[in-house]
Every structure is written in C-alpha cells, then in structure tokens.
Design an enzyme around this catalytic site. Structure first.
Site, PDB file in Angstrom:
ATOM      1  N   ARG A  46       0.820  -1.254   0.130  1.00 61.45           N
ATOM      2  CA  ARG A  46       0.039  -0.100   0.002  1.00 61.45           C
ATOM      3  C   ARG A  46       0.986   1.166  -0.021  1.00 61.45           C
ATOM      4  O   ARG A  46       1.201   1.811   1.070  1.00 61.45           O
ATOM      5  CB  ARG A  46      -0.904   0.029   1.143  1.00 61.45           C
ATOM      6  N   SER A 117     -12.848  -3.931   0.984  1.00 59.87           N
ATOM      7  CA  SER A 117     -13.295  -3.642   2.460  1.00 59.87           C
ATOM      8  C   SER A 117     -14.788  -3.518   2.173  1.00 59.87           C
ATOM      9  O   SER A 117     -15.398  -2.913   1.526  1.00 59.87           O
ATOM     10  CB  SER A 117     -12.553  -2.247   2.539  1.00 59.87           C
ATOM     11  N   LYS A 146      -5.044   5.994   8.165  1.00 61.98           N
ATOM     12  CA  LYS A 146      -5.775   6.650   6.890  1.00 61.98           C
ATOM     13  C   LYS A 146      -6.333   7.912   7.361  1.00 61.98           C
ATOM     14  O   LYS A 146      -7.103   7.983   8.374  1.00 61.98           O
ATOM     15  CB  LYS A 146      -6.764   5.958   6.291  1.00 61.98           C
TER      16      LYS A 146
END
Length: 223
Positions: A46, A117, A146
């Site tokens: 990521r 998700s 995040k």
C-alpha cells in the site's frame, strides 16, 4: 518468480501485514523480511500518502517487496492499483468501496485473490456476489494511518455476519494491536490486518510474532 497459490484463504488472513514506504521506521525491505520471520501470513503493498512513490519508482519498489514475499512463500496483494498488480503478476488486489467496481476488478484479475473492504451487510453481500475471496471489516478501532478513515465501529458487524451465517473469510482492519487482536478473532474474524503495529515497531519480527501468538492464543510460546 512463481506466483503463490492460496490453499486456505482463512489461514492466509491470520496475520495480514499492510505497508508502504511511508509507514516504516526502518528500510521497508528489512521490515518485511523481519515481519515474515515473525510469522505474517499475507502482505499487502500500500504505497499511498504524502511523498508516495509513483510510476516506475513505485513499480520497482513493488517488485523488490514482491521478490521477498515470493522467496518466502508469502502471497503479495496490491492495494487498489489493478494495473500495477497485473504488470508485476501479484497474487491479488484489495479494493475499498471508492476504488471502483469489484465486478470489474474480478473480471480483470481472473483467479487472483480479490479482497474488498466493507462497512455493512449490504456491502459484504455485494462483495460476495462480485466474487470477493475475503472482506476486510473496519475500522475496528481508531486509526490514524488513513486520513479519510471512517469512525471506529468495533466488532458488532463481524458478530452479526457470523450469526447470520456468512461464511466468507473476514479480516479485521484498523487500529489493531497484539493487545486487542484477540477480541477481533473472538468476534468471528479469521484474522487481523495491521500496519503500524509491525511497521513502526522497533523490532518488527518480535511484533509480528507477538501478534500471531495472540491471534492463535499461543501466549508466550515461540513460533
């Protein structure tokens, strides 16, 4: 490099490590190698946020981490970037609700792993219908990784899904550490996904080992 063939998705989700360059206190390659030694079962690349690599630099970085995973038999998942996943022949892709159509991603990646998700039963049901191999439920606990993360939701949705008979593999996401990981498993998740619990640990190997011991209820034993 040979692609890793998943045998049991629920087993692969036990200790799911997610990271990019920005998340690591030490060199990412070193952190990943130590995390693998500690017992992670799946890795997600990521590379996002301020100063994240792009273009060829991002691809080259992904290839280096993929090479490490392949050498140790750890499946390598790419967050969101389907083109990158296909170009390096990653083992799968994970997408959020704002990252495009799960049906389209499934059609593009074929039989590679697809994670989605989800934040509601409806989203889980749609993920299943779209061919998802697993769903990530969260954020379970508060997280600062995040910037656009939703408020922490705890484990009620996981419990509800299991009570209603949903059998799809589930991994808990968001703010999970070795201290609270067991509660996520007890709620019905098959595993936990973490970023900072490993990537920002002084000893990533020990952090991964402690997390895995907690998930598997092995206490102070050595893996």
């Amino acid at each position: 490099m040979q692609r890793v063939e998943p045998v049991n998705m629920k087993e692969l989700l036990k200790v799911y490590f997610i990271a990019g360059r920005n998340n690591c206190l030490q060199q990412p390659e070193k952190v990943l190698i130590e995390a693998i030694k500690g017992g992670i079962t799946l890795f997600q690349f990521r590379e996002k946020g301020k100063g994240a690599l792009e273009g060829k630099d991002k691809t080259d970085f992904a290839r280096r981490l993929l090479s490490i995973c392949r050498a140790h038999g750890i499946p390598f998942i790419v967050n969101d970037d389907v083109n990158l996943a296909l170009s390096i022949d990653a083992d799968g892709v994970h997408i959020g609700q704002d990252d495009g159509s799960a049906e389209e991603v499934r059609s593009r990646i074929g039989d590679k792993i697809l994670g989605v998700s989800a934040h509601s039963e409806e989203e889980v049901r749609h993920a299943i219908e779209s061919g998802a191999d697993y769903v990530g439920i969260g954020p379970i606990f508060s997280t600062k990784t995040k910037e656009d993360a939703n408020p922490a939701r705890g484990t009620p949705l996981i419990k509800e899904l299991r009570l209603k008979g949903y059998a799809i593999p589930i991994v808990g996401i968001g703010g999970i550490t070795s201290v609270n990981a067991r509660s996520v498993i007890e709620a019905g998740a098959d595993g936990v996904s973490v970023i900072t619990a490993i990537s920002r640990a002084e000893n990533p190997e020990e952090a991964a080992r402690e997390l895995k011991n907690t998930v598997l209820l092995r206490g102070g034993t050595t893996i």
